[in-house]
Structure formats: C-alpha cells, structure tokens
Design a protein around this motif. Structure first.
Motif, PDB file in Angstrom:
ATOM      1  N   UNK A 241      84.095  52.455  32.351  1.00 13.34           N
ATOM      2  CA  UNK A 241      84.093  53.031  33.697  1.00 13.34           C
ATOM      3  C   UNK A 241      82.987  52.440  34.574  1.00 13.34           C
ATOM      4  N   UNK A 242      81.856  52.120  33.971  1.00 12.41           N
ATOM      5  CA  UNK A 242      80.754  51.546  34.743  1.00 12.41           C
ATOM      6  C   UNK A 242      81.141  50.215  35.376  1.00 12.41           C
ATOM      7  N   UNK A 243      82.166  49.560  34.819  1.00 14.57           N
ATOM      8  CA  UNK A 243      82.617  48.267  35.338  1.00 14.57           C
ATOM      9  C   UNK A 243      84.086  48.347  35.786  1.00 14.57           C
ATOM     10  N   UNK A 244      84.492  49.528  36.250  1.00 13.13           N
ATOM     11  CA  UNK A 244      85.889  49.726  36.677  1.00 13.13           C
ATOM     12  C   UNK A 244      85.966  50.417  38.031  1.00 13.13           C
ATOM     13  N   UNK A 245      84.937  50.231  38.850  1.00 16.55           N
ATOM     14  CA  UNK A 245      84.907  50.876  40.159  1.00 16.55           C
ATOM     15  C   UNK A 245      84.967  49.837  41.270  1.00 16.55           C
ATOM     16  N   UNK A 246      85.575  50.220  42.372  1.00 19.98           N
ATOM     17  CA  UNK A 246      85.596  49.395  43.573  1.00 19.98           C
ATOM     18  C   UNK A 246      84.304  49.602  44.352  1.00 19.98           C
TER      19      UNK A 246
ATOM     20  N   UNK B   6      84.215  58.495  38.413  1.00 19.69           N
ATOM     21  CA  UNK B   6      83.651  59.624  37.678  1.00 19.69           C
ATOM     22  C   UNK B   6      83.951  59.520  36.188  1.00 19.69           C
ATOM     23  N   UNK B   7      83.116  60.178  35.377  1.00 21.06           N
ATOM     24  CA  UNK B   7      83.342  60.212  33.943  1.00 21.06           C
ATOM     25  C   UNK B   7      82.281  59.439  33.181  1.00 21.06           C
ATOM     26  N   UNK B   8      82.393  59.449  31.857  1.00 22.41           N
ATOM     27  CA  UNK B   8      81.460  58.741  30.988  1.00 22.41           C
ATOM     28  C   UNK B   8      81.446  57.259  31.350  1.00 22.41           C
ATOM     29  N   UNK B   9      80.304  56.736  31.796  1.00 28.23           N
ATOM     30  CA  UNK B   9      80.277  55.327  32.219  1.00 28.23           C
ATOM     31  C   UNK B   9      80.577  54.343  31.099  1.00 28.23           C
TER      32      UNK B   9
ATOM     33  N   UNK C 191      94.749  57.621  40.323  1.00 25.75           N
ATOM     34  CA  UNK C 191      94.274  58.670  41.219  1.00 25.75           C
ATOM     35  C   UNK C 191      92.978  58.263  41.920  1.00 25.75           C
ATOM     36  N   UNK C 192      92.149  57.520  41.226  1.00 26.03           N
ATOM     37  CA  UNK C 192      90.905  57.007  41.834  1.00 26.03           C
ATOM     38  C   UNK C 192      91.222  56.099  43.018  1.00 26.03           C
ATOM     39  N   UNK C 193      92.196  55.210  42.848  1.00 23.59           N
ATOM     40  CA  UNK C 193      92.579  54.323  43.954  1.00 23.59           C
ATOM     41  C   UNK C 193      93.088  55.134  45.153  1.00 23.59           C
ATOM     42  N   UNK C 194      93.874  56.161  44.874  1.00 27.15           N
ATOM     43  CA  UNK C 194      94.407  56.991  45.952  1.00 27.15           C
ATOM     44  C   UNK C 194      93.277  57.700  46.708  1.00 27.15           C
TER      45      UNK C 194
ATOM     46  N   UNK D 103      90.530  39.095  38.373  1.00 29.13           N
ATOM     47  CA  UNK D 103      91.723  39.941  38.216  1.00 29.13           C
ATOM     48  C   UNK D 103      91.378  41.318  37.659  1.00 29.13           C
ATOM     49  N   UNK D 104      90.073  41.591  37.493  1.00 29.39           N
ATOM     50  CA  UNK D 104      89.617  42.884  37.000  1.00 29.39           C
ATOM     51  C   UNK D 104      89.079  43.708  38.167  1.00 29.39           C
ATOM     52  N   UNK D 105      89.105  45.015  38.022  1.00 28.07           N
ATOM     53  CA  UNK D 105      88.593  45.884  39.081  1.00 28.07           C
ATOM     54  C   UNK D 105      87.134  45.557  39.364  1.00 28.07           C
ATOM     55  N   UNK D 106      86.375  45.254  38.322  1.00 33.32           N
ATOM     56  CA  UNK D 106      84.958  44.993  38.497  1.00 33.32           C
ATOM     57  C   UNK D 106      84.665  43.730  39.294  1.00 33.32           C
ATOM     58  N   UNK D 107      85.624  42.806  39.382  1.00 35.96           N
ATOM     59  CA  UNK D 107      85.362  41.535  40.048  1.00 35.96           C
ATOM     60  C   UNK D 107      85.976  41.375  41.421  1.00 35.96           C
ATOM     61  N   UNK D 108      86.899  42.264  41.807  1.00 36.23           N
ATOM     62  CA  UNK D 108      87.590  42.053  43.085  1.00 36.23           C
ATOM     63  C   UNK D 108      86.671  42.264  44.280  1.00 36.23           C
ATOM     64  N   UNK D 109      85.627  43.084  44.109  1.00 37.79           N
ATOM     65  CA  UNK D 109      84.710  43.317  45.218  1.00 37.79           C
ATOM     66  C   UNK D 109      84.009  42.048  45.656  1.00 37.79           C
ATOM     67  N   UNK D 110      83.478  41.294  44.690  1.00 36.13           N
ATOM     68  CA  UNK D 110      82.801  40.033  45.013  1.00 36.13           C
ATOM     69  C   UNK D 110      83.760  39.050  45.680  1.00 36.13           C
ATOM     70  N   UNK D 111      84.990  38.961  45.144  1.00 41.59           N
ATOM     71  CA  UNK D 111      85.970  38.042  45.720  1.00 41.59           C
ATOM     72  C   UNK D 111      86.363  38.465  47.126  1.00 41.59           C
TER      73      UNK D 111
END
Length: 369
Positions: free
Chosen positions: A66-71, A77-80, A91-94, A340-348
């Motif tokens: 989770x710590x590396x799955x946020x936009x 939320x939840x255990x990182x 639901x997080x995306x929504x 292609x991962x959630x953790x990397x799309x922000x930088x791109x």
C-alpha cells in the motif's frame, strides 16, 4: 465532477486536453493538470471509475504494498506494508477523482480518434464529439488479453478463459485445468485453483521472484531506495529487469505451488482437441484452459497515420508520439520499471505535463467552455 452520460445527451465538447481513460494513468495526469491553465476532460468507457479493476478476478491483490500503491496527493488507507485488494484499489480511484473534482465523462467508449486541421476529434459510440488541441491516451498497458493462435486447436468442449474473463474457481469445470503463463496472474490462478482442481501450469521465460521483505523492510522500500524501481528502460539494469520481470513471491514460488499440488511444466508446444503437449514431450488431457500470457494494444479506434507499427502497437518515446500533440500514459516501461504501476504513474504524469507545456503554442480554453 463525474458525469454519467445517458443516451439522450449527445453533444459536442471542446477542450485543450482530452484524456482517454480514467484509470490510474488518467487520474495521475489530471492531478498535475490542476496546476496549469489548460482545460481538460477525461473519458472512460465504464459506468464507474475503477470498474476496470472490479471486472478482474475476485481474489486479486496488488503485488506492490500500500505504501507504494497510491497516486500523488492522496494516501491509500490501511497497513502500508500490506497489499490492497481489487475492490479496495477500485474504490480508492473513485474517491480520488471525487476528492479533486476531476471532469470525468463516464459511459464514453471511443469509436474513432482522428486528426483534424485544428487538433483532434474523438467520436464516441453514442455519437458525442470531443474536439481538443491535445490528446493523452491513458488506457494503460493492460487493454486486451493476448490469446495465442493455438487456442483454435482446442475442441469446443474445452472451456477457455483469459486473465480478463476469469473471476473465480466456480467458473472452471471439473477436471484438469491448464494455466498457460507463470507471471503474477498465472501464479495467482494456480495458487487459488489448487484448492479445488487438478492444475497444470505451463511456464515461460525464467523469472526471478523477490522476497516480500528484506532485513525487516518491504522489498518495495529497497527497490525504491536502491533506484531499481526507477530504473530507466534503456539502462543496463532496466534491460535486465525487462527480461526477468521480477516481482514479489507472496507465496507463489514454483516450488511452493508444487507443494500445493500444482504440476509445473515447461512451455506449451502444441494443442490437439483436448490434448496438450509440452516442450519436454509430456502429454495431458484437459477440460479447461486459462490464458495468462500477457496483453496487447486494442488500437483499432485510433485512425491517425504514423501512430502505430505494423503490428498495431502504439509508437511513442517516453510517452510522446511522433504525431504532434498526441501523448500516452501508463504504458509498460514507458520511462521506468514503475511506469505501468500505480507507484510510478505520478512521476511519468508530471514529466508528460512538463513536456506538453513546453511544446504548447495554442491559446487556452477555459475549463467548462
């Protein structure tokens, strides 16, 4: 603001930037567009943001913690150190889109994207027309499940599924099930189905699975701190990672699957009726098969010259098309391992918006105009 468009709403829209796809890639782009003066609209074919995740197999969990799955801008939320479920990330995306009030038009599937003298025109299957100066195709890396030609050599009695159509073990008829492909999804299927079925797993290229934790920290912490998560696709380490496709084991090593009763075999070499033959000459008879051999572009709707190669794959260099003002987001290894991962799309997304502003020459259209 998320708009659920009905059949009677056929209209024409004009904006500076049209984002096609409201998944992780499109949402990350919209986040960085907020800080610009450019107007934008986002289209998605689904009824709800996150539906592309809700439509995948029920037991799916991310292999990034989770710590590396946020936009950017909103934590998950939840255990990182834990792994988010399919519905949790959907639901997080929504919530993410609602939090920022992004202008999203749902139930909008693109029929044709064309270049015009003044920019681009996207026509939806409902007949709506969207005109823009710039288009960002953010449909991601997992558009259409790949199915090999040999699938046609099975008799109709053998039920066939893909990583997109498989939902849970109840779909799979009694008898031996063959899973072709031992990537993250293929191993998930084998692990789940080993509890209810006889499972054959046809492997492919050699893969290096990573430990979940190392010296008390998540493997993703180490990948981030060592720079491996940000390895460029054209670097030596990037090229090695593309070949080995490493991902955390999470109890899915081949030996662990064998211990659960999965018969691990080399790659599938031929099919005849309900009989399958493997590279080592081993022969089995199966009642069902799940193809987990990757994805391919679905780009038939992109009717713009010079955007695709001879195989229909979209052409780009770090998300920038050879066609002026056309961009891509969320492609596998677009810039780095994390693309292609959630953790990397922000930088791109940040990089792409910088490039768009650098190349921008047309006047700004006010949001909502």
């Amino acid at each position: 603001m998320v708009y659920h468009l009905g059949k009677s709403d056929m209209k024409q829209y004009e904006t500076n930037i049209l984002i096609i796809g409201a998944g992780q890639a499109g949402l990350a782009v919209a986040y960085y567009l907020q800080s610009t003066s450019l107007s934008y609209l986002m289209l998605d074919k689904n009824e709800r943001i996150g539906d592309s995740w809700r439509q995948r197999y029920e037991s799916l969990t991310l292999f990034t913690s989770r710590a590396f799955s946020a936009l950017p801008g909103v934590a998950l939320d939840g255990d990182p150190n834990g792994y988010a479920t399919r519905d949790e990330i959907a639901n997080y995306f929504e919530r993410y889109a609602q939090h920022f009030g992004f202008p999203v038009h749902l139930n909008q599937s693109i029929q044709t994207l064309e270049k015009t003298p003044t920019g681009f025109q996207a026509t939806t299957t409902r007949g709506d027309i969207y005109s823009s100066d710039i288009v960002i195709i953010a449909t991601g890396a997992f558009q259409e499940a790949r199915v090999p030609q040999m699938s046609q050599d099975f008799v109709p009695a053998v039920r066939q599924f893909t990583a997109q159509s498989y939902r849970n073990p109840k779909q799979i008829p009694d008898g031996k099930v063959l899973i072709v492909g031992d990537g993250a999804s293929g191993r998930d299927f084998a692990n789940e189905l080993s509890k209810t079925h006889e499972v054959l797993l046809a492997t492919g290229r050699s893969r290096r699975l990573l430990p979940d934790r190392l010296f008390g920290k998540s493997i993703w912490w180490w990948l981030d701190k060592t720079g491996l998560l940000h390895a460029r696709r054209d670097s030596i380490i990037g090229r090695i990672m593309q070949k080995t496709d490493p991902f955390p084991a999470r109890g899915r090593r081949l030996q662990t699957l064998r211990e659960k009763g999965v018969e691990v075999l080399p790659y599938l070499s031929s099919v005849n009726g309900n009989t399958v033959r493997f590279a080592n000459g081993h022969v089995e008879q199966v009642t069902s098969v799940i193809w987990a051999v990757g994805y391919q572009d679905n780009s038939d709707w992109v009717a713009i010259p010079n955007t695709k190669d001879n195989d229909g794959n979209l052409i780009h260099e770090e998300g920038i098309s050879p066609v002026d003002d056309l961009y891509f987001m969320g492609r596998s290894w677009q810039r780095t391992r994390g693309s292609a991962l959630i953790t990397g799309v922000g930088d791109d997304a940040h990089y792409l918006i910088q490039q768009i502003q650098k190349n921008r020459s047309k006047p700004t259209i006010m949001q909502g105009a």
